[in-house]
Scaffold this motif. Structure first.
Motif, short mmCIF file in Angstrom:
data_model
loop_
_atom_site.label_atom_id
_atom_site.label_comp_id
_atom_site.label_asym_id
_atom_site.label_seq_id
_atom_site.Cartn_x
_atom_site.Cartn_y
_atom_site.Cartn_z
N VAL A 41 -2.07 -0.45 -0.74
CA VAL A 41 -3.06 0.48 -0.20
C VAL A 41 -3.02 0.47 1.32
CG1 VAL A 41 -5.55 0.95 0.04
CG2 VAL A 41 -4.58 0.44 -2.21
N LEU A 42 -2.93 -0.71 1.91
CA LEU A 42 -2.84 -0.79 3.37
C LEU A 42 -1.57 -0.10 3.88
CD1 LEU A 42 -3.79 -1.76 6.13
CD2 LEU A 42 -2.72 -3.97 5.64
N SER A 43 -0.48 -0.31 3.20
CA SER A 43 0.78 0.33 3.57
C SER A 43 0.67 1.86 3.48
CB SER A 43 1.91 -0.18 2.66
OG SER A 43 3.12 0.47 2.95
N MET A 44 0.07 2.35 2.40
CA MET A 44 -0.11 3.80 2.25
C MET A 44 -1.00 4.36 3.35
SD MET A 44 -0.45 4.46 -1.86
CE MET A 44 -1.21 2.94 -2.40
N LEU A 45 -2.03 3.60 3.72
CA LEU A 45 -2.92 4.04 4.79
C LEU A 45 -2.17 4.12 6.11
CD1 LEU A 45 -5.90 4.79 5.26
CD2 LEU A 45 -6.33 2.39 5.74
N CYS A 46 -1.41 3.08 6.42
CA CYS A 46 -0.65 3.06 7.67
C CYS A 46 0.43 4.14 7.71
CB CYS A 46 -0.03 1.68 7.89
SG CYS A 46 -1.26 0.40 8.22
N ASP A 47 0.95 4.48 6.53
CA ASP A 47 1.97 5.53 6.43
C ASP A 47 1.37 6.92 6.26
OD1 ASP A 47 3.92 3.59 6.63
OD2 ASP A 47 4.29 3.49 4.47
N GLU A 48 0.04 7.00 6.30
CA GLU A 48 -0.70 8.26 6.19
C GLU A 48 -0.45 8.97 4.86
OE1 GLU A 48 0.13 10.45 9.78
OE2 GLU A 48 -0.68 8.85 11.03
N ARG A 49 -0.35 8.20 3.79
CA ARG A 49 -0.14 8.75 2.44
C ARG A 49 -1.48 8.81 1.71
NH1 ARG A 49 3.81 4.45 0.85
NH2 ARG A 49 3.22 5.06 -1.26
N TYR A 50 -2.35 9.68 2.20
CA TYR A 50 -3.73 9.76 1.72
C TYR A 50 -3.84 10.20 0.26
CZ TYR A 50 -4.06 9.66 6.77
OH TYR A 50 -3.90 9.31 8.08
N ASP A 51 -2.99 11.15 -0.16
CA ASP A 51 -3.02 11.58 -1.55
C ASP A 51 -2.64 10.43 -2.49
OD1 ASP A 51 -3.89 14.23 -1.16
OD2 ASP A 51 -1.85 14.87 -0.66
N ASP A 52 -1.69 9.61 -2.06
CA ASP A 52 -1.30 8.46 -2.88
C ASP A 52 -2.46 7.47 -3.00
OD1 ASP A 52 1.23 9.52 -3.26
OD2 ASP A 52 2.13 8.35 -1.64
N ILE A 53 -3.18 7.26 -1.92
CA ILE A 53 -4.34 6.35 -1.97
C ILE A 53 -5.38 6.91 -2.94
CG2 ILE A 53 -6.25 5.33 -0.68
CD1 ILE A 53 -4.38 5.37 1.78
N SER A 54 -5.61 8.22 -2.88
CA SER A 54 -6.59 8.85 -3.76
C SER A 54 -6.27 8.60 -5.23
CB SER A 54 -6.67 10.35 -3.50
OG SER A 54 -7.23 10.58 -2.23
N LYS A 55 -5.00 8.53 -5.56
CA LYS A 55 -4.58 8.27 -6.94
C LYS A 55 -4.94 6.86 -7.38
CE LYS A 55 -0.77 11.52 -6.57
NZ LYS A 55 0.68 11.67 -6.40
N HIS A 56 -5.18 5.97 -6.43
CA HIS A 56 -5.54 4.58 -6.74
C HIS A 56 -7.05 4.37 -6.75
CE1 HIS A 56 -1.53 2.59 -6.51
NE2 HIS A 56 -1.25 3.72 -5.89
N MET A 57 -7.82 5.42 -6.42
CA MET A 57 -9.27 5.32 -6.34
C MET A 57 -9.93 5.63 -7.68
SD MET A 57 -10.26 7.30 -2.85
CE MET A 57 -9.79 6.72 -1.24
N SER A 58 -11.08 5.02 -7.89
CA SER A 58 -11.90 5.38 -9.04
C SER A 58 -12.40 6.80 -8.84
CB SER A 58 -13.09 4.42 -9.18
OG SER A 58 -14.01 4.65 -8.12
#
Length: 130
Positions: A41-58
């Motif tokens: 999640v931290l890596s995705m945030l730093c890489d600005e992959r917001y849609d990917d983070i959203s897929k990991h959210m409840s």
């Protein structure tokens, strides 16, 4: 001002779902998997992959923090922190039926602390950045 509102929403959701309780990790969680997921999640945030983070959210968190709001909240913080360098500390604890991972990370301008809370389905229930 919008960024502050978004950060307060993230904090409120994180505090709501974490509640009060024991720090012992429930046996249903795999501590190593939690560490890997939080690093991702931290890596995705730093890489600005917001849609990917959203897929990991409840669903609950994604409904109040969609990818565009996450982007708007993170961009000014990223400017302040600078470029990501490394995770310097990682702690895992439990709280009732949730698990929390706290990552301390070194950036080019300063240190940041990321608190990521997971439910038993390994979905992110809260993200707090300090």
């Amino acid at each position: 001002m919008k960024v502050l509102k978004v950060l307060l929403i993230i904090l409120a959701v994180g505090m709501f779902v974490t509640g009060c309780g024991s720090n012992v990790l429930d046996e249903g969680y795999d501590e190593e998997k939690l560490k890997l997921e939080a690093n991702d999640v931290l890596s995705m945030l730093c890489d600005e992959r917001y849609d990917d983070i959203s897929k990991h959210m409840s669903y609950k968190l994604a409904s109040v923090m969609p990818a565009d709001k996450l982007k708007n909240a993170w961009e000014p913080i990223k400017k302040d922190f600078g470029d990501f360098e490394e995770v310097t500390k990682l702690d895992v604890s439990g709280n009732e039926d949730l698990a929390t991972v706290i990552l301390t990370a070194k950036f080019s301008n300063r240190e940041g602390k990321f608190t990521i809370t997971y439910n038993k389905e390994m979905m992110v229930e809260g993200i707090y950045i300090k």
